[in-house]
Design a protein around this motif. Structure first.
Motif, PDB file in Angstrom:
ATOM      1  N   ASN A  64       1.520   6.422  -7.125  1.00 32.57           N
ATOM      2  CA  ASN A  64       0.437   7.253  -7.659  1.00 32.57           C
ATOM      3  C   ASN A  64       0.733   8.742  -7.469  1.00 32.57           C
ATOM      4  OD1 ASN A  64      -0.986   5.013  -8.478  1.00 32.57           O
ATOM      5  ND2 ASN A  64      -2.291   4.940  -6.671  1.00 32.57           N
ATOM      6  N   GLU A  68       0.724   3.986  -3.063  1.00 32.52           N
ATOM      7  CA  GLU A  68       0.414   5.390  -2.789  1.00 32.52           C
ATOM      8  C   GLU A  68       1.547   6.299  -3.252  1.00 32.52           C
ATOM      9  OE1 GLU A  68      -0.419   5.475   1.375  1.00 32.52           O
ATOM     10  OE2 GLU A  68      -2.531   4.959   1.121  1.00 32.52           O
ATOM     11  N   ASN A 106       1.071   9.638   2.169  1.00 33.42           N
ATOM     12  CA  ASN A 106       2.131   9.153   1.286  1.00 33.42           C
ATOM     13  C   ASN A 106       2.022   9.691  -0.139  1.00 33.42           C
ATOM     14  OD1 ASN A 106       3.443   7.547   3.247  1.00 33.42           O
ATOM     15  ND2 ASN A 106       1.927   5.944   2.984  1.00 33.42           N
ATOM     16  N   ALA A 107       0.809   9.739  -0.688  1.00 34.76           N
ATOM     17  CA  ALA A 107       0.656  10.230  -2.063  1.00 34.76           C
ATOM     18  C   ALA A 107       1.056  11.698  -2.157  1.00 34.76           C
ATOM     19  CB  ALA A 107      -0.781  10.034  -2.533  1.00 34.76           C
ATOM     20  N   HIS A 153       0.828  -1.205   0.000  1.00 38.10           N
ATOM     21  CA  HIS A 153       0.000   0.000   0.000  1.00 38.10           C
ATOM     22  C   HIS A 153       0.864   1.258   0.000  1.00 38.10           C
ATOM     23  CE1 HIS A 153      -3.733  -2.195   0.419  1.00 38.10           C
ATOM     24  NE2 HIS A 153      -3.220  -2.880   1.412  1.00 38.10           N
ATOM     25  N   SER A 179      -3.216   3.479   6.424  1.00 36.73           N
ATOM     26  CA  SER A 179      -3.331   2.723   5.177  1.00 36.73           C
ATOM     27  C   SER A 179      -4.705   2.061   5.111  1.00 36.73           C
ATOM     28  CB  SER A 179      -2.245   1.641   5.131  1.00 36.73           C
ATOM     29  OG  SER A 179      -2.585   0.585   6.025  1.00 36.73           O
TER      30      SER A 179
END
Length: 353
Positions: free
Chosen positions: A95, A92, A312-313, A88, A295
């Motif tokens: 992306n 992220e 994170n993204a 995950h 997450s």
């Protein structure tokens, strides 16, 4: 008179020096590499620099060498390099970087690797040497290797690091630093405020600064509450569901049970929740559980996990923005960006006061 006329004629006959790329760079106040990028019509040049350089080119009537125009000083690609078992986290980050790459016209090379292998330096330096990528985004634990960063910089690669810390570790390259310690302290303080005194820490890893930062925050919160860190409650492991299962099984073998546990990430906490259910322990009544990162694991479990939100993204998009800016203006000084995290309160914690 004749002497003066002859001199005048000779001066007129002298060839006029053609302007060079360095002349354009000097008058425009940019590097000659920036001029080359404008001449080659590369996408990753700011509008301001492009306008300034084109004006000087017209002023000097600069004619670039055709061969030079065919040369490219760097590719339209950057690399996301990681060594992290958390799918995950990787998705992220990927992306977030892709969102900027698409906006700026760049390609993204995704490169998983083993940070403990001797091959990692060879892999990355080969990517740079073969002109596959012009910039690299490094994530922990790779970003924590000063030696690796220096090696990439020596190859003229552009590097942006994402690291754990309350400040950048040095001025080698642009850095995004995430304050894991402060967030680790805050989530432990939340457990303490609910009356918990036997709080376990699952996922200690001496080689990972993210783990160490969260552990230091855990220790600081206990110390501020007048409590000692109990070695038996600090269990080493990895940031995976399976490791969370193993560490929780180990924890539940203790005679003096913990009333709460702090999983160093949400996968660990989800593994702990799985074991609690298997042992028929009610969460949060018998055991309170918290995670870290926010997450999908934290949102898809029952009960939902109290955790720390780590965007994170957004972090990845910021890293990509910083790297592309550095590739467009290679002479700029390193810049840094700090990320503060916040708690997300759900139903996996109960009070025992």
């Amino acid at each position: 008179m004749t002497t003066h006329l002859s001199l005048y004629c000779r001066l007129e006959a002298m060839p006029v020096k053609k302007p060079t790329i360095k002349d354009v760079a000097r008058l425009a106040g940019v590097s000659f590499k920036s001029v080359s990028r404008v001449v080659n019509n590369e996408a990753w040049v700011s509008d301001e620099v492009r306008t300034k350089v084109q004006a000087v080119i017209e002023q000097l009537n600069y004619q670039p060498n055709r061969t030079a125009r065919l040369m490219r000083t760097a590719p339209f690609s950057l690399a996301f390099v990681y060594d992290n078992p958390n799918s995950h986290y990787v998705i992220e980050m990927q992306n977030g970087i892709l969102s900027l790459c698409r906006e700026k016209g760049f390609e993204l090379v995704i490169h998983p690797t083993d940070s403990g292998s001797d091959q990692v330096r060879h892999e990355l330096t080969s990517m740079i040497a073969t002109n596959l990528v012009g910039g690299v985004i490094l994530t922990p634990p790779l970003s924590e290797s000063t030696e690796l960063v220096k090696q990439l910089l020596e190859q003229q690669a552009k590097v942006v690091r994402i690291v754990s810390g309350a400040e950048p570790p040095d001025e080698l390259c642009p850095t995004i630093y995430v304050d894991d310690e402060r967030a680790g302290q805050e989530i432990t303080e939340h457990l303490l405020a609910q009356g918990h005194r036997r709080i376990a820490f699952l996922g200690y890893h001496k080689d990972h600064k993210s783990s160490l930062g969260r552990y230091r925050g855990y220790c600081a919160a206990l110390k501020n509450a007048g409590l000692e860190v109990q070695d038996e409650l600090v269990i080493c492991g990895n940031f995976t569901f399976d490791s969370g299962v193993e560490m929780t099984e180990q924890l539940l073998q203790l005679d003096n049970k913990a009333t709460a546990l702090f999983g160093c990430n949400d996968e660990i906490a989800a593994g702990a929740l799985f074991v609690a259910r298997k042992r028929e322990l009610a969460v949060p009544q018998d055991l309170s559980i918290v995670g870290f990162e926010n997450s999908p694991f934290s949102r898809q479990t029952w009960p939902g996990l109290t955790t720390v939100h780590q965007p994170n993204a957004e972090i990845a998009a910021k890293a990509a923005s910083m790297l592309i800016a550095l590739m467009q203006e290679p002479d700029q000084q390193p810049s840094h960006y700090g990320v503060k995290l916040h708690l997300v309160l759900r139903d996996s914690v109960s009070s025992i006061i």
